[in-house]
Design a protein around this motif. Structure first.
Motif, PDB file in Angstrom:
ATOM      1  N   PHE A  67      59.280  18.608  66.005  1.00  0.00           N
ATOM      2  CA  PHE A  67      59.127  18.789  67.808  1.00  0.00           C
ATOM      3  C   PHE A  67      60.018  20.231  68.462  1.00  0.00           C
ATOM      4  O   PHE A  67      59.631  20.724  69.257  1.00  0.00           O
ATOM      5  CB  PHE A  67      59.301  17.660  68.581  1.00  0.00           C
ATOM      6  CG  PHE A  67      58.516  16.592  68.233  1.00  0.00           C
ATOM      7  CD1 PHE A  67      57.222  16.693  67.725  1.00  0.00           C
ATOM      8  CD2 PHE A  67      58.956  15.221  68.265  1.00  0.00           C
ATOM      9  CE1 PHE A  67      56.454  15.495  67.488  1.00  0.00           C
ATOM     10  CE2 PHE A  67      58.036  14.056  67.924  1.00  0.00           C
ATOM     11  CZ  PHE A  67      56.732  14.417  67.504  1.00  0.00           C
ATOM     12  N   VAL A  68      61.006  20.443  67.308  1.00  0.00           N
ATOM     13  CA  VAL A  68      61.764  21.663  67.939  1.00  0.00           C
ATOM     14  C   VAL A  68      61.633  22.933  67.265  1.00  0.00           C
ATOM     15  O   VAL A  68      61.488  23.800  68.139  1.00  0.00           O
ATOM     16  CB  VAL A  68      63.307  21.108  67.678  1.00  0.00           C
ATOM     17  CG1 VAL A  68      64.253  22.262  68.073  1.00  0.00           C
ATOM     18  CG2 VAL A  68      63.734  19.812  68.493  1.00  0.00           C
ATOM     19  N   THR A  69      61.363  22.813  66.236  1.00  0.00           N
ATOM     20  CA  THR A  69      61.308  24.086  65.239  1.00  0.00           C
ATOM     21  C   THR A  69      59.885  24.267  64.405  1.00  0.00           C
ATOM     22  O   THR A  69      59.812  25.198  63.851  1.00  0.00           O
ATOM     23  CB  THR A  69      62.417  24.191  64.270  1.00  0.00           C
ATOM     24  OG1 THR A  69      62.632  23.030  63.256  1.00  0.00           O
ATOM     25  CG2 THR A  69      63.765  24.280  65.099  1.00  0.00           C
ATOM     26  N   GLY A  70      58.990  23.027  64.424  1.00  0.00           N
ATOM     27  CA  GLY A  70      57.841  22.988  63.693  1.00  0.00           C
ATOM     28  C   GLY A  70      57.035  24.200  63.861  1.00  0.00           C
ATOM     29  O   GLY A  70      56.928  24.909  65.209  1.00  0.00           O
ATOM     30  N   ASN A  71      56.360  24.790  62.656  1.00  0.00           N
ATOM     31  CA  ASN A  71      55.513  25.909  63.020  1.00  0.00           C
ATOM     32  C   ASN A  71      54.198  25.955  63.258  1.00  0.00           C
ATOM     33  O   ASN A  71      53.443  26.823  63.419  1.00  0.00           O
ATOM     34  CB  ASN A  71      55.569  27.027  61.507  1.00  0.00           C
ATOM     35  CG  ASN A  71      55.202  26.233  60.350  1.00  0.00           C
ATOM     36  OD1 ASN A  71      54.664  25.323  60.423  1.00  0.00           O
ATOM     37  ND2 ASN A  71      55.639  26.876  59.542  1.00  0.00           N
ATOM     38  N   GLY A  72      53.656  24.727  63.426  1.00  0.00           N
ATOM     39  CA  GLY A  72      52.611  24.203  63.699  1.00  0.00           C
ATOM     40  C   GLY A  72      51.311  24.141  62.379  1.00  0.00           C
ATOM     41  O   GLY A  72      50.340  23.763  62.555  1.00  0.00           O
ATOM     42  N   THR A  73      52.053  24.497  61.256  1.00  0.00           N
ATOM     43  CA  THR A  73      51.330  24.369  60.059  1.00  0.00           C
ATOM     44  C   THR A  73      51.371  23.189  59.299  1.00  0.00           C
ATOM     45  O   THR A  73      52.532  22.830  58.803  1.00  0.00           O
ATOM     46  CB  THR A  73      51.454  25.526  59.200  1.00  0.00           C
ATOM     47  OG1 THR A  73      51.074  26.847  59.659  1.00  0.00           O
ATOM     48  CG2 THR A  73      50.402  25.635  57.851  1.00  0.00           C
ATOM     49  N   ASN A  74      50.333  22.227  59.251  1.00  0.00           N
ATOM     50  CA  ASN A  74      50.447  21.000  58.572  1.00  0.00           C
ATOM     51  C   ASN A  74      51.769  20.080  59.358  1.00  0.00           C
ATOM     52  O   ASN A  74      52.152  19.174  58.728  1.00  0.00           O
ATOM     53  CB  ASN A  74      50.777  20.968  57.182  1.00  0.00           C
ATOM     54  CG  ASN A  74      49.312  21.607  56.542  1.00  0.00           C
ATOM     55  OD1 ASN A  74      48.404  21.231  56.996  1.00  0.00           O
ATOM     56  ND2 ASN A  74      49.743  22.192  55.481  1.00  0.00           N
ATOM     57  N   LYS A  75      51.962  20.374  60.683  1.00  0.00           N
ATOM     58  CA  LYS A  75      53.139  19.678  61.453  1.00  0.00           C
ATOM     59  C   LYS A  75      53.040  19.917  62.847  1.00  0.00           C
ATOM     60  O   LYS A  75      52.156  21.107  63.151  1.00  0.00           O
ATOM     61  CB  LYS A  75      54.429  20.087  60.794  1.00  0.00           C
ATOM     62  CG  LYS A  75      54.669  21.602  60.945  1.00  0.00           C
ATOM     63  CD  LYS A  75      56.326  21.697  60.644  1.00  0.00           C
ATOM     64  CE  LYS A  75      56.529  21.436  59.123  1.00  0.00           C
ATOM     65  NZ  LYS A  75      55.966  22.382  58.335  1.00  0.00           N
ATOM     66  N   PRO A  76      53.484  19.347  63.955  1.00  0.00           N
ATOM     67  CA  PRO A  76      53.543  19.934  65.405  1.00  0.00           C
ATOM     68  C   PRO A  76      54.137  21.414  65.406  1.00  0.00           C
ATOM     69  O   PRO A  76      54.981  21.462  64.426  1.00  0.00           O
ATOM     70  CB  PRO A  76      54.350  18.729  65.912  1.00  0.00           C
ATOM     71  CG  PRO A  76      54.234  17.572  64.816  1.00  0.00           C
ATOM     72  CD  PRO A  76      54.176  18.106  63.525  1.00  0.00           C
ATOM     73  N   LYS A  77      53.913  22.104  66.482  1.00  0.00           N
ATOM     74  CA  LYS A  77      54.527  23.001  66.938  1.00  0.00           C
ATOM     75  C   LYS A  77      55.393  23.019  67.679  1.00  0.00           C
ATOM     76  O   LYS A  77      55.560  22.387  68.785  1.00  0.00           O
ATOM     77  CB  LYS A  77      53.475  24.062  67.520  1.00  0.00           C
ATOM     78  CG  LYS A  77      53.704  25.517  67.615  1.00  0.00           C
ATOM     79  CD  LYS A  77      52.813  26.525  68.074  1.00  0.00           C
ATOM     80  CE  LYS A  77      53.216  27.717  68.387  1.00  0.00           C
ATOM     81  NZ  LYS A  77      53.708  28.482  66.866  1.00  0.00           N
ATOM     82  N   GLY A  78      56.724  23.256  67.153  1.00  0.00           N
ATOM     83  CA  GLY A  78      57.915  23.019  68.132  1.00  0.00           C
ATOM     84  C   GLY A  78      58.030  24.051  69.218  1.00  0.00           C
ATOM     85  O   GLY A  78      57.659  25.147  69.326  1.00  0.00           O
TER      86      GLY A  78
END
Length: 412
Positions: free
Chosen positions: A235-246
């Motif tokens: 939620f803070v630093t995710g890049n949006g690839t196979n995870k949320p975008k921080g």
């Protein structure tokens, strides 16, 4: 007996909170000595610095203990919130047999009757609703961003929604006066895909055979911390690839040149530091970079080391900017706004975005796909039984005007 246990828990929380408040008073007294020495001779006794740092660490440790105790005291037992239906009881019993003994027939029949899409022996089985609620509630309690952001449950893999960038033109007119035609609002189509988050707790046969062990509670306890750590970072630093975008992964712009799709930043004017003169002014600039409509529900988000630095600051009236919570389990405040401590926020360094401020309820959206699945694996790591537990989560900024960042950089 439950009443006596509750009283005992309340007393323990109260005693821990009193210890925390005494530590804060000691911190203020020692920091006042440090500031006094700086004013008188521009240097601080190393022993004073060492004592202050020791108390500062103890203050954080005490607060964490108080918060943990308050959460545990407030956490209801799984299944104790409301009467359960016959279908819910049957599902829980079938799930219990699957987890303990690997018997999946009854659970498969129930999910087939319920037309549960994607829930089968290869993909795992849905946990009981009570267990899912317990996991999500625990995530909200220990995941700092989830606790302050908006959460939307969905049944599909992607959540899409339009967001109004600018509202329609409005105005005043006399009762019989001519009205000019209003223009349509500008909309941005936002998409929040969900990605699979997993944990794999292990159990012994002895634990699974023990009927005194509540399997639902054991599973919820095992996965909640693993889930919270992974999603909190995303939620803070995710890049949006196979995870949320921080929210730190979006393009930034100076707040004076802010535009939709970017996060506005306020620079400290000094690389890797606050300015030595009037550092509090930069925090004030950050607060007022946010529009008034967002400030009412705004939070500061920062990590422990940044909070430790700001904790020593005072305003022009000689009051500490950082203040402890009034009650156990509540957030401390900075300049009157609650603080969400996230260790996933970067520490202060050159060009770091170490402080966020905003209305995260309006600014950041977390998307939870309904259902947590478990796949039992008694073969991979004998004699242990592994439980491959998954949930689908997405996230991203939904209102780019609701979050501002402080950048520790020189101008330009």
């Amino acid at each position: 007996m439950p009443e006596l246990e509750n009283k005992s828990n309340d007393a323990a929380v109260g005693a821990a909170f009193n210890d925390f408040m005494r530590a804060f008073e000691a911190f203020k007294e020692t920091n006042d000595d440090r500031l006094d020495q700086l004013e008188r001779r521009s240097a601080v006794d190393p022993l004073i610095e060492e004592k202050l740092n020791r108390i500062d660490r103890a203050l954080d440790d005490n607060r964490r203990v108080v918060d943990d105790m308050a959460l545990k005291a407030a956490r209801p037992a799984i299944g104790g919130e409301a009467p359960r239906s016959a279908a819910s009881l049957a599902h829980r019993s079938a799930f219990d047999n699957y987890v303990r003994k690997g018997e999946s027939g009854a659970l498969a029949d129930l999910e087939r009757k319920a037309l549960s899409v994607g829930s089968n022996a290869d993909g795992g089985y849905l946990v009981p609703v009570e267990t899912e609620h317990a996991v999500n509630r625990a995530l909200r309690d220990i995941s700092p961003i989830r606790a302050i952001a908006s959460v939307q449950q969905v049944s599909g893999a992607v959540y899409k929604r339009p967001f109004s960038i600018s509202g329609p033109v409005t105005g005043w007119a006399a009762e019989t006066g001519e009205r000019t035609q209003t223009t349509a609002p500008k909309l941005d189509a936002l998409s929040f895909p969900t990605a699979e988050l997993y944990a794999m707790p292990a159990a012994t046969s002895t634990l699974l055979d023990d009927v005194a062990v509540n399997i639902d509670e054991w599973l919820a306890e095992e996965v909640r911390i693993a889930f919270a750590e992974q999603e909190g970072k995303a939620f803070v630093t995710g890049n949006g690839t196979n995870k949320p975008k921080g929210f730190l992964d979006y393009t930034t712009a100076l707040n004076s040149a802010w535009e939709w799709g970017k996060i506005g930043v306020v620079e400290t004017g000094v690389s890797a530091a606050f300015p030595s003169s009037d550092p509090v002014d930069k925090l004030i600039d950050l607060v007022y970079a946010l529009k008034a409509g967002y400030r009412a529900n705004a939070h500061f988000v920062l990590n422990r080391s940044t909070q430790s630095l700001i904790r020593k600051m005072k305003d022009a009236d000689d009051n500490y900017l950082w203040q402890p919570s009034v009650n156990a389990g509540e957030a401390p405040t900075l300049m009157g706004f609650p603080v969400a401590e996230s260790e996933d926020m970067p520490s202060i360094a050159a060009n770091s975005l170490s402080i966020a401020f905003g209305d995260f309820r309006r600014g950041y959206l977390i998307v939870d796909r309904i259902g947590i699945r478990v796949l039992r694996d008694p073969y991979s790591v004998k004699p242990y039984v592994l439980f491959y537990t998954t949930k689908r989560v997405g996230g991203g900024v939904q209102d780019f005007d609701a979050i501002k960042l402080m950048k520790f950089s020189a101008p330009g």
